[in-house]
Design an enzyme around this catalytic site. Structure first.
Site, short mmCIF file in Angstrom:
data_model
loop_
_atom_site.label_atom_id
_atom_site.label_comp_id
_atom_site.label_asym_id
_atom_site.label_seq_id
_atom_site.Cartn_x
_atom_site.Cartn_y
_atom_site.Cartn_z
N TYR A 88 -8.48 -15.88 -9.89
CA TYR A 88 -8.14 -14.34 -9.66
C TYR A 88 -6.71 -13.59 -10.40
O TYR A 88 -6.88 -12.07 -11.36
CB TYR A 88 -7.13 -14.41 -8.63
CG TYR A 88 -6.88 -12.91 -7.47
CD1 TYR A 88 -7.55 -11.95 -6.88
CD2 TYR A 88 -5.16 -12.31 -7.78
CE1 TYR A 88 -7.28 -10.61 -6.49
CE2 TYR A 88 -4.69 -11.16 -7.37
CZ TYR A 88 -5.70 -10.06 -6.45
OH TYR A 88 -5.65 -9.12 -6.01
N HIS B 79 -3.32 -14.85 3.01
CA HIS B 79 -1.71 -14.66 2.60
C HIS B 79 -0.52 -15.35 3.35
O HIS B 79 -0.59 -15.50 4.48
CB HIS B 79 -1.41 -13.64 1.62
CG HIS B 79 -2.39 -12.81 0.47
ND1 HIS B 79 -3.28 -12.37 1.11
CD2 HIS B 79 -1.97 -13.54 -0.40
CE1 HIS B 79 -3.38 -12.23 -0.37
NE2 HIS B 79 -3.24 -12.74 -1.40
N LYS C 142 -7.78 -9.50 -13.30
CA LYS C 142 -6.61 -8.82 -12.99
C LYS C 142 -6.01 -8.31 -14.24
O LYS C 142 -5.33 -7.43 -15.04
CB LYS C 142 -5.15 -8.82 -12.11
CG LYS C 142 -5.61 -8.86 -9.96
CD LYS C 142 -6.81 -7.82 -10.33
CE LYS C 142 -6.99 -7.46 -8.79
NZ LYS C 142 -7.22 -6.15 -8.63
N SER D 255 -1.72 -6.52 -10.32
CA SER D 255 -1.24 -7.49 -9.16
C SER D 255 -0.39 -9.09 -10.28
O SER D 255 0.10 -9.07 -11.44
CB SER D 255 -1.76 -9.07 -8.59
OG SER D 255 -1.59 -10.53 -8.04
N SER D 256 1.01 -9.28 -9.27
CA SER D 256 2.21 -10.01 -10.50
C SER D 256 2.12 -10.72 -9.99
O SER D 256 2.63 -11.72 -11.23
CB SER D 256 3.64 -10.55 -8.94
OG SER D 256 3.09 -11.22 -7.50
N CYS D 257 0.56 -11.88 -10.53
CA CYS D 257 0.21 -13.56 -10.39
C CYS D 257 -0.29 -12.63 -11.77
O CYS D 257 -0.46 -13.64 -12.79
CB CYS D 257 -0.88 -13.54 -9.79
SG CYS D 257 -2.32 -12.63 -10.11
#
Length: 321
Positions: free
Chosen positions: A145, A188, A149, A116-118
């Site tokens: 999260y 989301h 990741k 994920s971009s997070c």
């Protein structure tokens, strides 16, 4: 980054798509079927708890897949992540470690881990390059999260370094699509706003409340595009660094809501609940590396909104709430 890597996936290869019933996993399943692959395997979470290491290894021993796409994850929006960071951290780390370790143990040809971009720092320079990985702290509203990741990416790198596994990891931007989680407030931004606008239209509400200032910028990619990118990367990319998958442009949440309102037919006015958090201001991804390999997204945001709303109306009695 190598631009000359090429790998052909045999049409009879056994491909395990972890999380195949989720929004992303089901899109990947459809994409592989469209390409002609028929030896696809998946398990519902009720059939296989990927947090259970022994059960996961038993599954791999029985099925002996050749390829893996790991799209299994506990996911949620900013409010769900902020409320239960320990759950998001623990569940995702356990699933990832079990799946990737089993893939190594049973000698899979290739594996793709979807992150994920997070994973990128809150203060990363925009657009966010893969080179910013691990250069600063992540956004605190979804740190559980994000850390999970990040661990997945580093696990892929460790397996490559120690055992020579041809495993890769890819980082999509914010995704939306068929089978999304339309729950309120745990979902989301995209599906939550769509459902709330739909219900506001039906109720005849003259005002629609946007959570936060609505000025945050987000990049949205249809799940069908990330599915296409997943197949592309298995064929064309073999590097230790994560590779970004993005739409190439971002949009203010206020403008996203306005686009959705036009599609849905809601003509009320927008107001804001400033007690709700915005999260990180912007998360535009630099996807130049995957584009240099020859991949481009096919579904623009306006078309994607219409497609998902059509799906939403056709599945109103069965979508995830």
């Amino acid at each position: 980054m190598r631009t000359d890597f090429s790998h052909e996936i045999p049409m009879d290869a056994k491909v395990y798509i972890a999380g195949h019933r989720g929004m992303v996993g089901s899109a990947i399943w459809r994409r592989f079927e469209e390409e002609g692959y028929r030896n696809l395997i998946g398990r519902r979470s009720t059939e296989l708890d990927l947090r259970d290491r022994q059960a996961t290894f038993d599954f791999f021993a029985q099925e002996r897949p050749d390829y893996l796409i790991d799209a299994a994850a506990k996911v949620g929006g900013i409010y769900g992540n902020d409320a239960a960071p320990a759950d998001f951290l623990s569940d995702n780390i356990r699933m990832q470690i079990n799946i990737l370790d089993a893939a190594k143990e049973f000698g899979l040809t290739r594996a793709l881990f979807l992150g994920s971009s997070c994973i990128y720092p809150t203060n990363a320079q925009q657009p966010i390059s893969e080179d910013s990985f691990m250069t600063g702290p992540v956004e605190q509203t979804n740190f559980g999260y994000a850390i999970a990741k990040i661990t997945g990416v580093m696990h892929v790198q460790a397996l490559r370094q120690q055992f020579g596994c041809s495993f890769i990891s890819a980082m999509p931007c914010n995704l939306y699509g068929f089978g999304d989680n339309f729950s309120i407030p745990g979902g989301h931004a995209f599906p939550m706003i769509m459902r709330r606008l739909h219900e506001a239209k039906l109720a005849g509400d003259p005002r629609f409340l946007i959570y936060g200032t609505g000025t945050t910028l987000r990049e949205f990619l249809h799940a069908d595009d990330v599915a296409d990118a997943a197949l592309f990367l298995l064929r064309r990319y073999d590097g230790a660094a994560p590779i970004n998958i993005g739409a190439g442009e971002d949009i203010e949440i206020n403008k996203l809501a306005a686009m959705m309102a036009d599609v849905i037919g809601y003509d009320g006015t927008f107001t804001h609940d400033l007690s709700k958090p915005d999260g990180v201001k912007s998360k535009l991804m630099d996807s130049s590396r995957i584009r240099a390999l020859g991949w481009e997204p096919k579904i623009d945001l306006a078309e994607g909104i219409q497609r998902v709303y059509d799906w939403f109306l056709a599945n109103e009695d069965s979508y995830r709430r």
